[in-house]
Write a protein that holds these residues in place. Structure first.
Motif, PDB file in Angstrom:
ATOM      1  N   ARG A 275       0.793  -1.130  -0.022  1.00 41.56           N
ATOM      2  CA  ARG A 275       0.058  -0.192  -0.637  1.00 41.56           C
ATOM      3  C   ARG A 275       0.849   1.285   0.291  1.00 41.56           C
ATOM      4  O   ARG A 275       0.276   2.249  -0.659  1.00 41.56           O
ATOM      5  CB  ARG A 275      -0.814  -0.268   1.484  1.00 41.56           C
ATOM      6  CG  ARG A 275      -2.053  -0.788   0.623  1.00 41.56           C
ATOM      7  CD  ARG A 275      -2.949  -1.280   2.173  1.00 41.56           C
ATOM      8  NE  ARG A 275      -4.011   0.540   2.140  1.00 41.56           N
ATOM      9  CZ  ARG A 275      -5.054   0.360   1.611  1.00 41.56           C
ATOM     10  NH1 ARG A 275      -5.131  -0.878   0.559  1.00 41.56           N
ATOM     11  NH2 ARG A 275      -5.338   1.858   0.883  1.00 41.56           N
ATOM     12  N   ALA A 276       1.593   1.297   0.842  1.00 40.98           N
ATOM     13  CA  ALA A 276       2.948   2.853   0.421  1.00 40.98           C
ATOM     14  C   ALA A 276       4.247   1.982  -0.274  1.00 40.98           C
ATOM     15  O   ALA A 276       4.944   3.187  -0.677  1.00 40.98           O
ATOM     16  CB  ALA A 276       3.057   2.553   2.132  1.00 40.98           C
ATOM     17  N   GLY A 277       3.939   1.056  -1.128  1.00 44.72           N
ATOM     18  CA  GLY A 277       5.568   0.691  -1.903  1.00 44.72           C
ATOM     19  C   GLY A 277       5.051   0.711  -3.465  1.00 44.72           C
ATOM     20  O   GLY A 277       3.522   1.391  -3.717  1.00 44.72           O
ATOM     21  N   VAL A 278       6.196   1.097  -4.063  1.00 38.74           N
ATOM     22  CA  VAL A 278       5.806   0.762  -5.392  1.00 38.74           C
ATOM     23  C   VAL A 278       5.560  -0.515  -6.539  1.00 38.74           C
ATOM     24  O   VAL A 278       7.157  -0.840  -5.890  1.00 38.74           O
ATOM     25  CB  VAL A 278       6.174   2.303  -6.127  1.00 38.74           C
ATOM     26  CG1 VAL A 278       6.395   1.547  -7.886  1.00 38.74           C
ATOM     27  CG2 VAL A 278       5.900   3.466  -6.536  1.00 38.74           C
ATOM     28  N   LEU A 279       5.020  -1.385  -7.349  1.00 43.01           N
ATOM     29  CA  LEU A 279       6.122  -2.520  -7.827  1.00 43.01           C
ATOM     30  C   LEU A 279       5.753  -2.822  -8.682  1.00 43.01           C
ATOM     31  O   LEU A 279       4.843  -2.728 -10.009  1.00 43.01           O
ATOM     32  CB  LEU A 279       4.480  -3.823  -7.647  1.00 43.01           C
ATOM     33  CG  LEU A 279       4.570  -4.076  -5.633  1.00 43.01           C
ATOM     34  CD1 LEU A 279       2.607  -4.911  -5.591  1.00 43.01           C
ATOM     35  CD2 LEU A 279       5.404  -4.047  -4.814  1.00 43.01           C
ATOM     36  N   ALA A 280       7.257  -2.281  -8.999  1.00 44.57           N
ATOM     37  CA  ALA A 280       7.206  -1.690 -10.863  1.00 44.57           C
ATOM     38  C   ALA A 280       6.924  -3.490 -11.403  1.00 44.57           C
ATOM     39  O   ALA A 280       6.969  -4.628 -11.126  1.00 44.57           O
ATOM     40  CB  ALA A 280       8.842  -2.115 -11.011  1.00 44.57           C
ATOM     41  N   SER A 281       6.146  -3.592 -12.791  1.00 46.64           N
ATOM     42  CA  SER A 281       6.158  -4.547 -12.918  1.00 46.64           C
ATOM     43  C   SER A 281       5.845  -4.909 -14.702  1.00 46.64           C
ATOM     44  O   SER A 281       5.305  -3.404 -15.114  1.00 46.64           O
ATOM     45  CB  SER A 281       4.513  -5.071 -13.142  1.00 46.64           C
ATOM     46  OG  SER A 281       4.022  -6.650 -13.337  1.00 46.64           O
ATOM     47  N   GLY A 282       5.905  -5.405 -15.646  1.00 49.36           N
ATOM     48  CA  GLY A 282       5.334  -5.865 -16.955  1.00 49.36           C
ATOM     49  C   GLY A 282       4.001  -6.309 -17.260  1.00 49.36           C
ATOM     50  O   GLY A 282       3.440  -6.877 -15.974  1.00 49.36           O
ATOM     51  N   GLN A 283       3.754  -5.967 -18.315  1.00 49.09           N
ATOM     52  CA  GLN A 283       2.032  -5.945 -18.572  1.00 49.09           C
ATOM     53  C   GLN A 283       1.999  -7.656 -18.488  1.00 49.09           C
ATOM     54  O   GLN A 283       1.075  -8.111 -18.605  1.00 49.09           O
ATOM     55  CB  GLN A 283       2.043  -5.616 -20.133  1.00 49.09           C
ATOM     56  CG  GLN A 283       1.681  -4.304 -19.646  1.00 49.09           C
ATOM     57  CD  GLN A 283       1.339  -4.254 -21.023  1.00 49.09           C
ATOM     58  OE1 GLN A 283       1.681  -4.030 -22.411  1.00 49.09           O
ATOM     59  NE2 GLN A 283      -0.197  -3.621 -21.205  1.00 49.09           N
ATOM     60  N   VAL A 284       2.862  -8.166 -18.830  1.00 54.04           N
ATOM     61  CA  VAL A 284       3.285 -10.035 -19.113  1.00 54.04           C
ATOM     62  C   VAL A 284       2.758 -10.344 -17.879  1.00 54.04           C
ATOM     63  O   VAL A 284       2.310 -11.888 -17.447  1.00 54.04           O
ATOM     64  CB  VAL A 284       4.562 -10.254 -19.013  1.00 54.04           C
ATOM     65  CG1 VAL A 284       5.224 -10.303 -17.675  1.00 54.04           C
ATOM     66  CG2 VAL A 284       4.504 -11.516 -19.414  1.00 54.04           C
ATOM     67  N   VAL A 285       2.426  -9.475 -16.327  1.00 48.32           N
ATOM     68  CA  VAL A 285       1.750 -10.166 -14.952  1.00 48.32           C
ATOM     69  C   VAL A 285       0.896 -10.851 -15.605  1.00 48.32           C
ATOM     70  O   VAL A 285       0.488 -11.852 -14.372  1.00 48.32           O
ATOM     71  CB  VAL A 285       2.264  -8.912 -14.106  1.00 48.32           C
ATOM     72  CG1 VAL A 285       1.092  -7.712 -14.492  1.00 48.32           C
ATOM     73  CG2 VAL A 285       2.253  -9.643 -12.474  1.00 48.32           C
ATOM     74  N   GLY A 286       0.120 -10.303 -16.476  1.00 48.26           N
ATOM     75  CA  GLY A 286      -1.357 -10.963 -16.087  1.00 48.26           C
ATOM     76  C   GLY A 286      -1.591 -12.753 -16.618  1.00 48.26           C
ATOM     77  O   GLY A 286      -2.563 -12.903 -17.157  1.00 48.26           O
ATOM     78  N   MET A 287       0.291 -12.587 -17.076  1.00 46.66           N
ATOM     79  CA  MET A 287      -0.298 -13.920 -17.948  1.00 46.66           C
ATOM     80  C   MET A 287       0.541 -14.747 -17.072  1.00 46.66           C
ATOM     81  O   MET A 287       0.449 -16.264 -17.205  1.00 46.66           O
ATOM     82  CB  MET A 287       0.701 -14.101 -19.160  1.00 46.66           C
ATOM     83  CG  MET A 287       0.264 -13.267 -19.743  1.00 46.66           C
ATOM     84  SD  MET A 287      -1.227 -14.022 -20.611  1.00 46.66           S
ATOM     85  CE  MET A 287      -0.794 -15.294 -21.654  1.00 46.66           C
ATOM     86  N   ILE A 288       1.356 -14.300 -15.831  1.00 47.08           N
ATOM     87  CA  ILE A 288       2.221 -16.009 -15.249  1.00 47.08           C
ATOM     88  C   ILE A 288       1.277 -16.182 -13.867  1.00 47.08           C
ATOM     89  O   ILE A 288       0.423 -14.957 -12.784  1.00 47.08           O
ATOM     90  CB  ILE A 288       3.484 -15.298 -14.157  1.00 47.08           C
ATOM     91  CG1 ILE A 288       3.954 -14.215 -15.251  1.00 47.08           C
ATOM     92  CG2 ILE A 288       3.792 -15.480 -13.853  1.00 47.08           C
ATOM     93  CD1 ILE A 288       5.127 -13.348 -15.655  1.00 47.08           C
ATOM     94  N   GLU A 289       1.095 -17.442 -13.397  1.00 43.99           N
ATOM     95  CA  GLU A 289       0.498 -18.414 -12.382  1.00 43.99           C
ATOM     96  C   GLU A 289       0.464 -18.805 -11.677  1.00 43.99           C
ATOM     97  O   GLU A 289       0.349 -19.174 -10.156  1.00 43.99           O
ATOM     98  CB  GLU A 289      -0.973 -18.301 -13.426  1.00 43.99           C
ATOM     99  CG  GLU A 289      -1.850 -18.246 -14.446  1.00 43.99           C
ATOM    100  CD  GLU A 289      -2.723 -19.222 -15.179  1.00 43.99           C
ATOM    101  OE1 GLU A 289      -2.566 -19.993 -14.732  1.00 43.99           O
ATOM    102  OE2 GLU A 289      -3.742 -18.859 -15.513  1.00 43.99           O
TER     103      GLU A 289
END
Length: 370
Positions: free
Chosen positions: A329-343
């Motif tokens: 909630r207080a931090g930033v999480l860098a992420s590629g769009q590919v996150v939606g493909m990872i399970e």
């Protein structure tokens, strides 16, 4: 009484895949784990290299002493090639380069290309120089400066990114290099997570792929499990490219903090950034004079405004809050769009083996089409 149980045979490992890039850096598989601040430490880097890929330590969030320790730890965990990602505009960049030379590090990677004289020094000592670039003209420029290879990151990638998708940026870079008669290995980044993507990158003419988010979401990553679950719960539309984090386009997960930054007051954001910059200074032991020198260099090399330079102090601390302290909630999480493909959260070895097995299958299938 039953007799002794026969030992189970080890599962067959995927065949290697030799490309100009794998031969350049001395690895088995054309897969790179990118240098992610607060994420790419000795454990993840060595696990990637031991699995046959190229692991890269992220040093931008490390003091010089911490980097020295991290290199030593990585060398104790693997005898395979690995790299170190550095800020070329850092005041102590020459000292860090000397450290890489002393320690026999195989690869030096950069988000911003180092000056030609630093490239020459690294190459004179057998270190492979690999800048990351986001435009075709930049690839041609760093090639003329002596870089050995480039990582081309499209807009799908996490962290600082550009507006052009990998499927367009990659061929534009390959065409620009070919037009100048430059034979340089190109590694594709942004949107890769499996063997189909590797096969596609090779079909375009790249010699490998680089991945950040996919390696962050492995069991070898030191990111807190609660944070990994936050990533796994996200879909393809759950990232945003924000300029409110540090003044530059930065792809991150949508979180309450990011939404607040996006909708908040620019003045409040600037004050918070200055506060975070001071906290980062205290944590790393940097002097204000050093930070100001770095800021002037950053402003000159990256064509940033002073407001953007001050806001750059946001990134290390906000990423640390999310990726190290687990405060989503207080931090930033860098992420590629590919996150939606990872399970899932495989080990680096399991991940690379699955990617290579699938890539060989796809390449074989493509060959059958002929």
């Amino acid at each position: 009484m039953s007799g002794p149980t026969a030992a189970q045979p080890s599962p067959a490992r995927a065949a290697g895949l030799s490309t100009p890039f794998t031969r350049l850096v001395g690895i088995e598989y054309p897969i790179v784990q990118t240098g992610m601040g607060w994420v790419s430490g000795p454990s993840l880097t060595s696990a990637t290299s031991n699995a046959g890929g190229l692991g890269i330590l992220a040093s931008a969030t490390m003091t010089f002493a911490e980097l020295e320790t991290a290199i030593g730890k990585t060398k104790s965990l693997t005898d395979k090639p690995f790299g170190v990602n550095m800020r070329a505009d850092a005041t102590d960049a020459p000292a860090r380069i000397d450290l890489l030379i002393r320690e026999g590090v195989k690869v030096a990677s950069f988000a911003l290309a180092p000056k030609p004289e630093l490239i020459a020094k690294l190459k004179d000592h057998g270190i492979v120089v690999i800048p990351s670039i986001g435009a075709a003209k930049h690839a041609v420029k760093v090639a003329s400066w002596g870089a050995d290879a480039v990582i081309v990151q499209g807009g799908e990638g996490g962290g600082h990114t550009g507006p052009v998708a990998t499927t367009l940026l990659l061929p534009s870079v390959l065409d620009a290099l070919a037009a100048k008669g430059i034979d340089m290995p190109v590694v594709a980044a942004g949107g890769f997570f499996d063997g189909r993507g590797l096969a596609a990158a090779l079909a375009y003419g790249a010699q490998g792929v680089a991945m950040g988010t996919r390696f962050l979401l492995t069991s070898d990553s030191a990111v807190p499990d609660s944070v990994k679950q936050e990533y796994l719960a996200r879909g393809l539309n759950d990232t945003v490219v924000s300029v409110k984090v540090d003044g530059m386009p930065h792809r991150v997960l949508r979180t309450p903090l990011v939404e607040a930054l996006e909708n908040g007051s620019p003045v409040k954001a600037l004050v918070a950034a200055a506060r975070n910059a001071n906290e980062f200074r205290q944590m790393t032991g940097m002097r204000w004079t050093t930070m100001l020198k770095d800021g002037r260099t950053m402003k000159k090399s990256g064509e940033r405004t002073w407001q953007q330079v001050i806001m750059a102090g946001n990134t290390p601390m906000l990423l640390k809050a999310g990726l190290v302290e687990g405060d989503t909630r207080a931090g930033v999480l860098a992420s590629g769009q590919v996150v939606g493909m990872i399970e899932d959260l495989p080990s680096c070895d399991e991940l690379i083996q699955s990617i290579m097995t699938q890539a060989h299958e796809r390449l074989k299938g493509l060959g059958a089409l002929g």
